[in-house]
Design a protein around this motif. Sequence first.
Motif, PDB file in Angstrom:
ATOM      1  N   ASN A  99     -24.298 -29.597  -6.699  1.00  0.00           N
ATOM      2  CA  ASN A  99     -25.211 -28.988  -7.666  1.00  0.00           C
ATOM      3  C   ASN A  99     -24.518 -28.993  -9.020  1.00  0.00           C
ATOM      4  OD1 ASN A  99     -26.831 -27.356  -9.257  1.00  0.00           O
ATOM      5  ND2 ASN A  99     -27.204 -25.849  -7.651  1.00  0.00           N
ATOM      6  N   ASP A 107     -15.087 -24.332  -7.345  1.00  0.00           N
ATOM      7  CA  ASP A 107     -15.570 -24.687  -6.006  1.00  0.00           C
ATOM      8  C   ASP A 107     -16.344 -26.003  -6.037  1.00  0.00           C
ATOM      9  OD1 ASP A 107     -14.450 -22.428  -4.922  1.00  0.00           O
ATOM     10  OD2 ASP A 107     -16.300 -21.251  -4.963  1.00  0.00           O
ATOM     11  N   THR A 108     -17.120 -26.206  -7.097  1.00  0.00           N
ATOM     12  CA  THR A 108     -17.904 -27.428  -7.215  1.00  0.00           C
ATOM     13  C   THR A 108     -16.995 -28.641  -7.408  1.00  0.00           C
ATOM     14  OG1 THR A 108     -19.740 -26.169  -8.181  1.00  0.00           O
ATOM     15  CG2 THR A 108     -19.762 -28.567  -8.486  1.00  0.00           C
ATOM     16  N   GLU A 117     -25.384 -28.024 -11.910  1.00  0.00           N
ATOM     17  CA  GLU A 117     -25.523 -26.826 -12.738  1.00  0.00           C
ATOM     18  C   GLU A 117     -24.370 -25.856 -12.524  1.00  0.00           C
ATOM     19  OE1 GLU A 117     -29.293 -25.000 -12.058  1.00  0.00           O
ATOM     20  OE2 GLU A 117     -30.286 -26.163 -13.646  1.00  0.00           O
ATOM     21  N   LYS A 118     -23.799 -25.860 -11.314  1.00  0.00           N
ATOM     22  CA  LYS A 118     -22.754 -24.891 -10.992  1.00  0.00           C
ATOM     23  C   LYS A 118     -21.434 -25.180 -11.701  1.00  0.00           C
ATOM     24  CE  LYS A 118     -24.668 -23.413  -6.584  1.00  0.00           C
ATOM     25  NZ  LYS A 118     -24.430 -23.182  -5.136  1.00  0.00           N
ATOM     26  N   LEU A 119     -21.350 -26.327 -12.389  1.00  0.00           N
ATOM     27  CA  LEU A 119     -20.149 -26.611 -13.173  1.00  0.00           C
ATOM     28  C   LEU A 119     -20.075 -25.754 -14.427  1.00  0.00           C
ATOM     29  CD1 LEU A 119     -20.125 -30.506 -12.945  1.00  0.00           C
ATOM     30  CD2 LEU A 119     -18.446 -28.967 -11.921  1.00  0.00           C
ATOM     31  N   ASN A 120     -21.170 -25.109 -14.776  1.00  0.00           N
ATOM     32  CA  ASN A 120     -21.224 -24.330 -16.010  1.00  0.00           C
ATOM     33  C   ASN A 120     -20.982 -22.843 -15.800  1.00  0.00           C
ATOM     34  OD1 ASN A 120     -21.984 -26.680 -17.470  1.00  0.00           O
ATOM     35  ND2 ASN A 120     -24.101 -26.417 -16.804  1.00  0.00           N
ATOM     36  N   GLY A 121     -20.607 -22.441 -14.595  1.00  0.00           N
ATOM     37  CA  GLY A 121     -20.424 -21.021 -14.329  1.00  0.00           C
ATOM     38  C   GLY A 121     -19.188 -20.726 -13.508  1.00  0.00           C
ATOM     39  N   GLU A 122     -19.235 -19.608 -12.801  1.00  0.00           N
ATOM     40  CA  GLU A 122     -18.089 -19.141 -12.025  1.00  0.00           C
ATOM     41  C   GLU A 122     -17.779 -20.041 -10.834  1.00  0.00           C
ATOM     42  OE1 GLU A 122     -18.936 -15.147 -10.916  1.00  0.00           O
ATOM     43  OE2 GLU A 122     -18.753 -14.338 -12.965  1.00  0.00           O
ATOM     44  N   GLU A 123     -18.728 -20.853 -10.436  1.00  0.00           N
ATOM     45  CA  GLU A 123     -18.529 -21.715  -9.264  1.00  0.00           C
ATOM     46  C   GLU A 123     -17.995 -23.100  -9.636  1.00  0.00           C
ATOM     47  OE1 GLU A 123     -21.536 -21.388  -6.045  1.00  0.00           O
ATOM     48  OE2 GLU A 123     -22.675 -20.235  -7.526  1.00  0.00           O
ATOM     49  N   ARG A 124     -17.510 -23.258 -10.860  1.00  0.00           N
ATOM     50  CA  ARG A 124     -17.033 -24.572 -11.296  1.00  0.00           C
ATOM     51  C   ARG A 124     -15.896 -25.086 -10.404  1.00  0.00           C
ATOM     52  NH1 ARG A 124     -16.779 -28.189 -15.471  1.00  0.00           N
ATOM     53  NH2 ARG A 124     -14.802 -29.290 -15.661  1.00  0.00           N
ATOM     54  N   ASN A 154     -29.912 -31.033  -9.587  1.00  0.00           N
ATOM     55  CA  ASN A 154     -29.831 -30.362 -10.894  1.00  0.00           C
ATOM     56  C   ASN A 154     -28.946 -31.161 -11.849  1.00  0.00           C
ATOM     57  OD1 ASN A 154     -31.480 -28.173 -10.098  1.00  0.00           O
ATOM     58  ND2 ASN A 154     -29.740 -27.201  -9.090  1.00  0.00           N
TER      59      ASN A 154
END
Length: 235
Positions: free
Chosen positions: A8, A19-20, A10-17, A38
């Motif tokens: 995903n 993990d992504t 989109e998750k690179l832009n938040g706290e899950e970066r 996404n």
Amino acid sequence: MTNFPVINLEKLNGEERNDTMEKIKDACENWGFFELVNHGIPHDLLDTVERLTKEHYRKCMEERFKEFMASKGLDAVQTEVKDMDWESTFHLRHLPEPNISEIPDLIDEYRKVMKDFALRLEKLAEQLLDLLCENLGLEKGYLKKAFYGSRGPTFGTKVANYPPCPNPDLVKGLRPHTDAGGIVLLFQDDKVSGLQLLKDASGLMCPQCATPLLLTLVISLRLSPMVSTGVWSTV
């Protein structure tokens, strides 16, 4: 298949970066491909690409395809065919020199849409290459430069249709093959299954999108062990 890697973006832009990024790393090291959701390419554009591609096939390519297959006797084969594919294709070259104006029978809307689609795919591919650089500890832009030829990068689109086949057990839509190029972005049909990818000497069925709103791209990677610093030996 629950273990098929899905990224995903989109998750690179938040706290899950972090993990992504680990998921991307695992997909590169152990799979060689992943499904991307996404990704920033608008759903309405993808819908339009799909609609115009199917309309173009019906209006300009379907009869020619049927006539060609009949001339080869593939519509009435009795034994397995191993030297031809049941697919109708044409190729668009975007870089280093575009050929879209030379492709016959394309309506102006289709040309315009495919140009827009290609620009967005190019931007997405460059973003992915930089993410791969980050995972490998390489400077930003390294992989993009690695794919440059004397005239810059080579970038094109293969547009493929797979019409219903009267003998699907005897004629493959597309035989087992290895894609050329360093990174392949595949816009998968969300209504027809059949895409298979090779992992650990076994063919795995690529999952279809669960909802029409979750349009996906399947990313296939072809980086040599030398370019990937020996980390992605299976890619």
